[in-house]
Design a protein around this motif. Structure first.
Motif, PDB file in Angstrom:
ATOM      1  N   ASP A 182     -15.340 -32.460 -43.845  1.00  0.00           N
ATOM      2  CA  ASP A 182     -14.054 -32.143 -44.477  1.00  0.00           C
ATOM      3  C   ASP A 182     -14.042 -32.671 -45.915  1.00  0.00           C
ATOM      4  O   ASP A 182     -14.782 -33.600 -46.243  1.00  0.00           O
ATOM      5  CB  ASP A 182     -12.954 -32.850 -43.667  1.00  0.00           C
ATOM      6  N   ASP A 183     -13.205 -32.080 -46.742  1.00  0.00           N
ATOM      7  CA  ASP A 183     -13.019 -32.539 -48.128  1.00  0.00           C
ATOM      8  C   ASP A 183     -14.355 -32.614 -48.865  1.00  0.00           C
ATOM      9  O   ASP A 183     -14.582 -33.518 -49.672  1.00  0.00           O
ATOM     10  CB  ASP A 183     -12.328 -33.916 -48.172  1.00  0.00           C
ATOM     11  N   ASP A 205     -13.191 -29.052 -50.555  1.00  0.00           N
ATOM     12  CA  ASP A 205     -11.873 -29.657 -50.754  1.00  0.00           C
ATOM     13  C   ASP A 205     -10.982 -28.795 -51.635  1.00  0.00           C
ATOM     14  O   ASP A 205     -11.442 -28.141 -52.574  1.00  0.00           O
ATOM     15  CB  ASP A 205     -12.030 -31.039 -51.382  1.00  0.00           C
ATOM     16  N   GLU A 239     -10.604 -24.653 -48.348  1.00  0.00           N
ATOM     17  CA  GLU A 239      -9.216 -24.957 -47.994  1.00  0.00           C
ATOM     18  C   GLU A 239      -8.349 -25.031 -49.244  1.00  0.00           C
ATOM     19  O   GLU A 239      -8.845 -25.265 -50.337  1.00  0.00           O
ATOM     20  CB  GLU A 239      -9.122 -26.244 -47.171  1.00  0.00           C
TER      21      GLU A 239
HETATM   22 MG    MG Z   1      -9.771 -31.250 -46.147  1.00  0.00          MG
END
Ligand code: MG
Ligand code: C2E
Ligand code: MG
Ligand code: MG
Length: 294
Positions: A182-183, A205, A239
């Motif tokens: 993630d990110d 991210d 995202e």
């Molecule tokens: Mg994220």
């Protein structure tokens, strides 16, 4: 004079520190009550295919429904929850609840359509001794196909526990579930180390979408990140997609899946079900406009 001013600001500073410490203690005890009284709820944000047309999954995101202060976002309590070790219980609740919801959705409206549920997990939880057993128990309890679950992990801590991380992630992959970083792009992990982890997905991210596509340098950076992730054979999620132009940009450069307010904010399970029904019955390209109203 300067000295007096300095003293005043010192007093001011220490008062502020004290208030902060008091607020922290209060928050901690409120969090304990929240866990006891089940004030947490899981919201879901849809994930779309590359063209932003098909719903291919959802990300489970925790919310604190505070009796007086209303809905509190995780950014306002997860740090404290982490410091006082309550994060484990929160993550357990979210995993349990996301699986229970997916089980219900599969029986009611998803049937056997491909759909992946993503759950965020603190790295210390992933690396804790009994996590694999815990995951397998929950999947079994709700009859979830392991390949329907993706665990989203933030990269930083993985690198400082590298050997352990490889083992655990391998175990989870063997079980059939997948892991997403993630990110991606905000941490400091070495790409050569990252490459050796059995991780399938990189989520770029949302900070990299700022200024895209109007700012040339921002657009070039995002394009390069997507291409890098694709070259390394990752499944690439972007995202934070907020506009149609950003959707088109990500699609043009080959991202596999998109998530963001352009499609929908995170919403509760009931609203998600409604969103999905609308998506099934309407022209799929209408999703953006339906979702943006929520
Ligand atoms: Mg994220
Ligand atoms: P994340 O996992 O990177 O989740 C994406 C965050 O970006 C979510 O914030 C989501 O609401 C927000 N977001 C999605 N699309 C857009 C967009 O188009 N524009 C903008 N401005 N924001 C967008 P949220 O729900 O406040 O969560 C914040 C972070 O808290 C998450 O970031 C995740 O790291 C953490 N988190 C949330 N739920 C859990 C949980 O159950 N367990 C753990 N350990 N962490 C969680
Ligand atoms: Mg996430
Ligand atoms: Mg984040």
């Amino acid at each position: 004079c300067a000295k007096e001013k300095g003293q005043n600001s010192f007093h001011y500073f220490s008062d502020e520190l004290q208030t902060k410490a008091e607020r922290r203690i209060q928050l901690e005890s409120e969090l304990r009550i929240a866990l006891e009284q089940q004030q947490f709820e899981v919201y879901f944000q849809p994930k779309l295919d590359n063209a932003g047309e098909k719903i291919v999954g959802a990300e489970a995101l925790v919310r604190w429904i505070h009796p007086e202060r209303g809905i509190i976002a995780p950014g306002d309590f997860l740090d404290i929850a982490q410091e006082c070790d309550l994060i484990f219980q929160i993550d357990d609740f979210v995993l349990q609840s996301a699986c229970q919801t997916l089980n219900h959705w599969r029986k009611s409206f998803l049937s056997d359509t491909p759909f992946k549920m993503a759950v965020n997990l603190t790295t210390s939880q992933l690396l804790s001794d009994n996590f694999s057993q815990k995951l397998s128990r929950v999947l079994h309890q709700y009859r979830i196909n392991p390949s329907d679950i993706e665990l989203e992990i933030v990269e930083n801590e993985l690198m400082s526990n590298y050997d352990k991380a490889i083992k655990v992630i391998r175990g989870i992959s063997n079980m059939g579930a997948s892991i997403a970083i993630d990110d991606f792009g905000t941490g400091y992990s070495s790409l050569s180390y990252l490459k050796a982890l059995p991780v399938q997905t990189l989520k770029i991210d949302r900070s990299f979408l700022q200024g895209v596509p109007s700012s040339e340098p921002d657009a070039r950076l995002l394009k390069a990140l997507i291409q890098l992730a694709l070259t390394m054979n990752y499944y690439v999620v972007v995202e934070g997609v907020e506009t149609k132009q950003q959707l088109e940009f990500c699609n043009n450069y080959g991202a596999h899946s998109l998530q963001g307010f352009f499609f929908s904010k995170p919403i509760d399970a009931e609203a998600f079900e409604q969103l999905y029904q609308n998506y099934l019955t309407s022209n799929t390209s209408a999703l953006g406009s339906i979702a943006c109203k929520s």
